[in-house]
Design a protein around this motif. Structure first.
Motif, short mmCIF file in Angstrom:
data_model
loop_
_atom_site.label_atom_id
_atom_site.label_comp_id
_atom_site.label_asym_id
_atom_site.label_seq_id
_atom_site.Cartn_x
_atom_site.Cartn_y
_atom_site.Cartn_z
N ILE A 148 42.56 44.27 64.23
CA ILE A 148 43.07 45.65 64.36
C ILE A 148 41.78 46.60 64.92
N ASP A 149 40.68 46.18 64.36
CA ASP A 149 39.50 47.17 64.60
C ASP A 149 38.90 46.82 66.00
N ILE A 150 39.06 45.64 66.22
CA ILE A 150 38.93 45.34 68.01
C ILE A 150 39.96 45.84 68.75
N GLN A 151 41.29 46.10 68.45
CA GLN A 151 42.46 46.58 69.32
C GLN A 151 41.98 47.85 69.36
N LYS A 152 41.32 48.64 68.42
CA LYS A 152 41.19 50.02 68.23
C LYS A 152 40.11 50.32 69.35
N ILE A 153 38.98 49.55 69.40
CA ILE A 153 37.96 49.76 70.67
C ILE A 153 38.45 49.48 71.79
N ARG A 154 39.19 48.39 71.81
CA ARG A 154 39.85 47.91 73.42
C ARG A 154 40.64 49.06 74.03
N TYR A 155 41.60 49.79 73.26
CA TYR A 155 42.33 50.70 73.88
C TYR A 155 41.52 52.12 73.95
N GLN A 156 41.29 52.59 75.24
CA GLN A 156 40.65 53.93 75.17
C GLN A 156 41.80 54.83 75.26
N LYS A 157 43.17 54.66 75.64
CA LYS A 157 44.12 55.89 75.57
C LYS A 157 44.43 56.11 74.11
N ASN A 158 44.95 57.04 73.70
CA ASN A 158 45.36 57.70 72.74
C ASN A 158 46.49 56.87 71.92
#
Length: 266
Positions: A148-158
């Motif tokens: 999940i942490d990687i996904q948070k970094i991946r997605y730049q949109k809100n």
């Protein structure tokens, strides 16, 4: 050699008794034909009973051996299928993460090292812990956190990404890599299909021997979602690993998708 002799000792004894009973029946049958005495008839009946008892024992042993071999083959087949199902974890995430990692490296982002470290932990867990039959719930939660942490970094949109944990005993054992498929689907078919107001809400609850894992996400209702193969694999694993001790709930309502797994660990 000693262990082999012990293993087959009962069969050797049965064969010896079979041969002895056969010889005894033939011998007293001949004596009865020449001199029909009651004692000969008694001995003949004793050897006859022994003969059929040995045959019965050998037949029953043969049947039980067939059943035992069938069960062993069935268990081996299930183990092979489980290994295959584990290997079908969607590689989509790894490819996308490597692409994002390349972009971070080009931009000389401070997050590059963090993503590499988290990705290595995810790969280590997938390869090594994934081979085990069971793993502590704490390890599975940490694995999901890294993902999940990687996904948070991946997605730049809100994007609204939440992971709520309510666990009383994180040392209880669960099958590894059961929950990740639902999380992968939430990001792959949810966030990636939306341009704004995307969310993924994940929660895990544990009390005594029950573990409940739930994922809610929204998605663009226009594109056709394809979650069939992953869910089919998940259902098979649940049936093998938690027969009559699990539930899998899936619901799609307009633009919201809900998935929930409940496990009884004992």
């Amino acid at each position: 050699m000693i262990s082999i002799e012990k293993k087959y000792l009962s069969y050797y004894m049965a064969i010896i008794l079979f041969i002895g009973a056969s010889i005894g029946m033939i011998h007293y049958k001949q004596l009865l034909e020449n001199s029909p005495k009651a004692v000969y008839e008694t001995y003949f009946l004793i050897f006859q009973v022994l003969f059929f008892a040995v045959i019965g024992y050998l037949l029953i042993s043969w049947v039980f051996k067939l059943i035992r071999n069938y069960r062993l083959l069935k268990n081996e087949k299930i183990e092979a299928e489980l290994r295959l199902l584990k290997s079908k974890i969607d590689p989509h995430f790894f490819f996308n993460t490597l692409n994002n990692l390349y972009g971070l490296a080009i931009a000389k982002s401070d997050k590059t090292a963090e993503v590499i470290q988290k990705l290595s932990e995810i790969m280590r867990y997938t390869i090594y812990e994934g081979e085990k039959n069971q793993t502590p719930l704490k390890s599975e939660i940490n694995y999901l956190k890294e993902y999940i942490d990687i996904q948070k970094i991946r997605y730049q949109k809100n994007v609204d990404i939440q992971f709520k944990i309510n666990v009383l005993d994180d040392s209880i054992l669960v099958a590894p890599l059961l929950f990740i498929m639902l999380v992968e689907n939430a990001f792959k078919h949810g966030i990636e299909s939306l341009t704004e107001d995307a969310f993924v809400h994940i929660s895990i609850f544990q009390k005594e021997h029950m573990v409940t894992f739930e994922v809610n996400n929204n998605f663009d209702s226009k594109p056709e979602m394809s979650r069939g193969l992953g869910l089919k694999n998940l259902r098979k694993r649940l049936e093998y690993l938690y027969p009559k001790r699990h539930t899998l709930f899936l619901e799609k309502d307009k633009s919201i998708y809900r998935a929930k797994i409940t496990l009884l660990t004992k």
